[in-house]
Write a protein that holds these residues in place. Structure first.
Motif, PDB file in Angstrom:
ATOM      1  N   GLU A 126       0.827  -1.201   0.000  1.00 48.96           N
ATOM      2  CA  GLU A 126       0.000   0.000   0.000  1.00 48.96           C
ATOM      3  C   GLU A 126       0.863   1.253   0.000  1.00 48.96           C
ATOM      4  O   GLU A 126       0.571   2.230  -0.698  1.00 48.96           O
ATOM      5  CB  GLU A 126      -0.923   0.006   1.231  1.00 48.96           C
ATOM      6  N   LEU A 127       1.923   1.247   0.794  1.00 47.63           N
ATOM      7  CA  LEU A 127       2.786   2.423   0.864  1.00 47.63           C
ATOM      8  C   LEU A 127       3.424   2.711  -0.488  1.00 47.63           C
ATOM      9  O   LEU A 127       3.437   3.857  -0.952  1.00 47.63           O
ATOM     10  CB  LEU A 127       3.874   2.222   1.927  1.00 47.63           C
ATOM     11  N   LEU A 128       3.940   1.681  -1.135  1.00 46.46           N
ATOM     12  CA  LEU A 128       4.563   1.870  -2.444  1.00 46.46           C
ATOM     13  C   LEU A 128       3.541   2.334  -3.475  1.00 46.46           C
ATOM     14  O   LEU A 128       3.820   3.197  -4.312  1.00 46.46           O
ATOM     15  CB  LEU A 128       5.233   0.575  -2.899  1.00 46.46           C
ATOM     16  N   LYS A 129       2.342   1.775  -3.420  1.00 46.28           N
ATOM     17  CA  LYS A 129       1.293   2.173  -4.359  1.00 46.28           C
ATOM     18  C   LYS A 129       0.935   3.647  -4.171  1.00 46.28           C
ATOM     19  O   LYS A 129       0.802   4.393  -5.151  1.00 46.28           O
ATOM     20  CB  LYS A 129       0.047   1.316  -4.146  1.00 46.28           C
ATOM     21  N   ILE A 130       0.784   4.056  -2.918  1.00 50.98           N
ATOM     22  CA  ILE A 130       0.425   5.451  -2.624  1.00 50.98           C
ATOM     23  C   ILE A 130       1.533   6.400  -3.081  1.00 50.98           C
ATOM     24  O   ILE A 130       1.266   7.447  -3.685  1.00 50.98           O
ATOM     25  CB  ILE A 130       0.157   5.638  -1.122  1.00 50.98           C
ATOM     26  N   ARG A 131       2.782   6.044  -2.831  1.00 50.98           N
ATOM     27  CA  ARG A 131       3.897   6.901  -3.248  1.00 50.98           C
ATOM     28  C   ARG A 131       3.917   7.064  -4.768  1.00 50.98           C
ATOM     29  O   ARG A 131       4.220   8.144  -5.278  1.00 50.98           O
ATOM     30  CB  ARG A 131       5.235   6.308  -2.778  1.00 50.98           C
ATOM     31  N   GLN A 133       1.334   6.787  -6.804  1.00 51.93           N
ATOM     32  CA  GLN A 133       0.118   7.397  -7.332  1.00 51.93           C
ATOM     33  C   GLN A 133      -0.056   8.846  -6.913  1.00 51.93           C
ATOM     34  O   GLN A 133      -0.689   9.621  -7.628  1.00 51.93           O
ATOM     35  CB  GLN A 133      -1.110   6.589  -6.874  1.00 51.93           C
ATOM     36  N   ASP A 134       0.488   9.217  -5.763  1.00 50.59           N
ATOM     37  CA  ASP A 134       0.290  10.563  -5.257  1.00 50.59           C
ATOM     38  C   ASP A 134       1.066  11.578  -6.097  1.00 50.59           C
ATOM     39  O   ASP A 134       2.256  11.407  -6.361  1.00 50.59           O
ATOM     40  CB  ASP A 134       0.748  10.645  -3.790  1.00 50.59           C
ATOM     41  N   LYS A 135       0.394  12.644  -6.509  1.00 51.97           N
ATOM     42  CA  LYS A 135       1.015  13.639  -7.392  1.00 51.97           C
ATOM     43  C   LYS A 135       2.223  14.317  -6.755  1.00 51.97           C
ATOM     44  O   LYS A 135       3.164  14.701  -7.443  1.00 51.97           O
ATOM     45  CB  LYS A 135      -0.020  14.700  -7.781  1.00 51.97           C
ATOM     46  N   SER A 136       2.200  14.466  -5.445  1.00 49.59           N
ATOM     47  CA  SER A 136       3.286  15.177  -4.767  1.00 49.59           C
ATOM     48  C   SER A 136       4.561  14.358  -4.658  1.00 49.59           C
ATOM     49  O   SER A 136       5.637  14.903  -4.404  1.00 49.59           O
ATOM     50  CB  SER A 136       2.834  15.607  -3.363  1.00 49.59           C
ATOM     51  N   SER A 137       4.472  13.042  -4.838  1.00 46.20           N
ATOM     52  CA  SER A 137       5.665  12.201  -4.666  1.00 46.20           C
ATOM     53  C   SER A 137       5.988  11.332  -5.876  1.00 46.20           C
ATOM     54  O   SER A 137       7.114  10.839  -5.992  1.00 46.20           O
ATOM     55  CB  SER A 137       5.483  11.288  -3.441  1.00 46.20           C
ATOM     56  N   ALA A 138       5.037  11.145  -6.773  1.00 47.18           N
ATOM     57  CA  ALA A 138       5.226  10.201  -7.878  1.00 47.18           C
ATOM     58  C   ALA A 138       6.422  10.541  -8.761  1.00 47.18           C
ATOM     59  O   ALA A 138       7.103   9.649  -9.277  1.00 47.18           O
ATOM     60  CB  ALA A 138       3.960  10.137  -8.725  1.00 47.18           C
ATOM     61  N   ALA A 139       6.710  11.832  -8.937  1.00 53.06           N
ATOM     62  CA  ALA A 139       7.797  12.243  -9.830  1.00 53.06           C
ATOM     63  C   ALA A 139       9.166  11.806  -9.323  1.00 53.06           C
ATOM     64  O   ALA A 139      10.135  11.769 -10.096  1.00 53.06           O
ATOM     65  CB  ALA A 139       7.775  13.763 -10.008  1.00 53.06           C
ATOM     66  N   ARG A 140       9.273  11.465  -8.058  1.00 50.93           N
ATOM     67  CA  ARG A 140      10.568  11.067  -7.485  1.00 50.93           C
ATOM     68  C   ARG A 140      10.946   9.632  -7.823  1.00 50.93           C
ATOM     69  O   ARG A 140      12.075   9.217  -7.571  1.00 50.93           O
ATOM     70  CB  ARG A 140      10.534  11.239  -5.958  1.00 50.93           C
ATOM     71  N   TYR A 141       9.987   8.880  -8.351  1.00 51.06           N
ATOM     72  CA  TYR A 141      10.236   7.462  -8.570  1.00 51.06           C
ATOM     73  C   TYR A 141      10.025   7.073 -10.033  1.00 51.06           C
ATOM     74  O   TYR A 141       9.182   7.639 -10.720  1.00 51.06           O
ATOM     75  CB  TYR A 141       9.302   6.626  -7.682  1.00 51.06           C
ATOM     76  N   ASN A 142      10.806   6.080 -10.468  1.00 50.93           N
ATOM     77  CA  ASN A 142      10.736   5.619 -11.851  1.00 50.93           C
ATOM     78  C   ASN A 142      10.043   4.271 -11.994  1.00 50.93           C
ATOM     79  O   ASN A 142      10.183   3.597 -13.008  1.00 50.93           O
ATOM     80  CB  ASN A 142      12.154   5.523 -12.438  1.00 50.93           C
ATOM     81  N   CYS A 147      11.003   2.824  -6.496  1.00 51.47           N
ATOM     82  CA  CYS A 147      10.326   3.366  -5.318  1.00 51.47           C
ATOM     83  C   CYS A 147      10.728   2.573  -4.075  1.00 51.47           C
ATOM     84  O   CYS A 147      11.076   3.157  -3.036  1.00 51.47           O
ATOM     85  CB  CYS A 147       8.819   3.319  -5.513  1.00 51.47           C
ATOM     86  N   LEU A 148      10.688   1.256  -4.175  1.00 51.19           N
ATOM     87  CA  LEU A 148      11.075   0.400  -3.052  1.00 51.19           C
ATOM     88  C   LEU A 148      12.506   0.674  -2.622  1.00 51.19           C
ATOM     89  O   LEU A 148      12.806   0.839  -1.430  1.00 51.19           O
ATOM     90  CB  LEU A 148      10.907  -1.067  -3.448  1.00 51.19           C
ATOM     91  N   THR A 149      13.407   0.752  -3.603  1.00 56.38           N
ATOM     92  CA  THR A 149      14.828   0.967  -3.310  1.00 56.38           C
ATOM     93  C   THR A 149      15.058   2.302  -2.618  1.00 56.38           C
ATOM     94  O   THR A 149      15.791   2.390  -1.617  1.00 56.38           O
ATOM     95  CB  THR A 149      15.647   0.916  -4.610  1.00 56.38           C
ATOM     96  N   LYS A 150      14.435   3.353  -3.121  1.00 58.47           N
ATOM     97  CA  LYS A 150      14.638   4.685  -2.552  1.00 58.47           C
ATOM     98  C   LYS A 150      14.031   4.826  -1.164  1.00 58.47           C
ATOM     99  O   LYS A 150      14.615   5.472  -0.290  1.00 58.47           O
ATOM    100  CB  LYS A 150      14.061   5.741  -3.498  1.00 58.47           C
ATOM    101  N   VAL A 151      12.864   4.231  -0.962  1.00 60.30           N
ATOM    102  CA  VAL A 151      12.245   4.303   0.369  1.00 60.30           C
ATOM    103  C   VAL A 151      13.131   3.620   1.402  1.00 60.30           C
ATOM    104  O   VAL A 151      13.381   4.167   2.478  1.00 60.30           O
ATOM    105  CB  VAL A 151      10.840   3.657   0.350  1.00 60.30           C
ATOM    106  N   VAL A 152      13.619   2.443   1.074  1.00 64.28           N
ATOM    107  CA  VAL A 152      14.466   1.697   2.012  1.00 64.28           C
ATOM    108  C   VAL A 152      15.793   2.414   2.243  1.00 64.28           C
ATOM    109  O   VAL A 152      16.250   2.541   3.386  1.00 64.28           O
ATOM    110  CB  VAL A 152      14.709   0.259   1.498  1.00 64.28           C
ATOM    111  N   ARG A 153      16.412   2.904   1.163  1.00 65.96           N
ATOM    112  CA  ARG A 153      17.706   3.554   1.288  1.00 65.96           C
ATOM    113  C   ARG A 153      17.621   4.890   2.016  1.00 65.96           C
ATOM    114  O   ARG A 153      18.459   5.207   2.862  1.00 65.96           O
ATOM    115  CB  ARG A 153      18.317   3.757  -0.097  1.00 65.96           C
ATOM    116  N   GLN A 154      16.616   5.678   1.707  1.00 68.41           N
ATOM    117  CA  GLN A 154      16.516   7.023   2.261  1.00 68.41           C
ATOM    118  C   GLN A 154      15.806   7.085   3.610  1.00 68.41           C
ATOM    119  O   GLN A 154      16.087   7.967   4.425  1.00 68.41           O
ATOM    120  CB  GLN A 154      15.785   7.933   1.265  1.00 68.41           C
ATOM    121  N   GLU A 155      14.883   6.132   3.845  1.00 67.35           N
ATOM    122  CA  GLU A 155      14.085   6.216   5.064  1.00 67.35           C
ATOM    123  C   GLU A 155      14.238   5.016   5.990  1.00 67.35           C
ATOM    124  O   GLU A 155      13.764   5.052   7.125  1.00 67.35           O
ATOM    125  CB  GLU A 155      12.606   6.381   4.691  1.00 67.35           C
ATOM    126  N   GLY A 156      14.894   3.969   5.491  1.00 63.64           N
ATOM    127  CA  GLY A 156      15.065   2.774   6.309  1.00 63.64           C
ATOM    128  C   GLY A 156      14.009   1.724   6.005  1.00 63.64           C
ATOM    129  O   GLY A 156      12.914   2.034   5.523  1.00 63.64           O
TER     130      GLY A 156
END
Length: 296
Positions: A126-131, A133-142, A147-156
């Motif tokens: 759900e978290l990955l799906k929301i990231r 789909q959400d307009k404010s964050s979707a541009a950060r991921y390819n 998305c999974l890699t960046k969330v884990v690397r940047q946020e743990g």
């Protein structure tokens, strides 16, 4: 309203044999696949029937299942755990409270318990799906993997469970409403064993009970779904308190700032999916359970 005796008798007739967990899990998985095949997005069409008609005419019937692989990654284990947990908790609570058959309160309790277990599986998806789909964050991921890699690397790694509390409540509420309604609606409908066509009557009963359960569950849990998305769409920053962190306080913040109507954003779309979807889920699950019961 049916009496408790009538409800217990109806339930005994429908659940004479408790199958092993592996059969319950397999039936839930089959239900999850079928529900996603039936609940396609209707964007660009005037209605559900128009959507089906145009897709079949212009692209062929097989196109109704396009894009099904990705949802199955979550939906198959999610639905499998939902139903198998519910069927496992039923006998457990009957023994715990020393009651001979499932009752309305126990149906609600088993549904809520199944929802709690289900939430453990779905939170990272759900978290990955929301990231994404959400307009404010979707541009950060390819894509999903990025998305999974960046969330884990940047946020743990634990960041994959951001919003767990809200997701937990969302699934507890939906499943309590869904399975509680299934129990009550089935008790009001004709007994399949007394029908001229028991199989058809059971299908009608399951379709009706699942539909009502899906509508009621969605009506109760939509506000929690909205705040869950708000919580999961924003990356947590160490030392900074987020605007939305816990489910119930976030409901108050959202209602106060945007009005009560904001708590039901996307409600109609959810009802169009989870009403029919709830019926399909129950029909397929019951059918597969009956089939497996003959060979178990």
């Amino acid at each position: 309203m049916a009496s408790k005796v009538d409800q217990n008798e109806a339930l005994k007739k429908e659940n004479k044999k408790v199958l092993p967990f592996r059969y319950q899990f397999a039936a839930g998985a089959a239900a999850g696949i079928s529900e996603h095949g039936a609940a396609k997005d209707g964007q660009g069409y005037t209605g559900v029937l128009d959507c089906f008609r145009k897709i079949i005419r212009n692209e062929g019937a097989t196109r109704l299942y396009r894009g099904i692989t990705a949802p199955i990654l979550m939906e198959v284990p999610k639905r499998a755990i939902k139903f198998s947990s519910n069927d496992t908790f039923g006998p457990f609570y009957q023994r715990l409270f020393d009651v001979p058959a499932l009752t309305q309160p126990l149906a609600v309790l088993t549904g809520a318990s199944a929802g709690a277990v289900e939430s453990l599986v779905v939170v990272p998806f759900e978290l990955l799906k929301i990231r994404l789909q959400d307009k404010s964050s979707a541009a950060r991921y390819n894509g999903l993997v990025d998305c999974l890699t960046k969330v884990v690397r940047q946020e743990g790694i634990l960041a994959l469970y951001n919003g767990f509390e809200a997701t937990l409540w969302r699934h507890i509420v939906w499943n309590a409403g869904y399975f509680g309604c299934i129990f009550q609606v089935r008790a009001q409908l004709p007994d399949p064993s007394q029908s001229a066509n028991p199989k058809a009557q059971k299908t009608v009963n399951d379709l009706a009970a699942g539909f009502v359960g899906g509508v009621v569950g969605t009506t109760f849990n939509t506000p929690l779904d909205v705040v869950k998305s708000r919580i999961q769409s924003v990356a947590k920053i160490e030392g900074v308190r987020g605007k939305y962190e816990w489910a119930w306080p976030s409901l108050g913040v959202l209602a106060r700032e945007e009005g009560l109507k904001a708590l039901y954003k996307g409600y109609v779309a959810k009802i169009l999916r989870f009403g029919p979807g709830g019926g399909v889920l129950l029909v397929v699950y019951s059918a597969v359970i009956d089939m497996l019961g003959k060979v178990a």
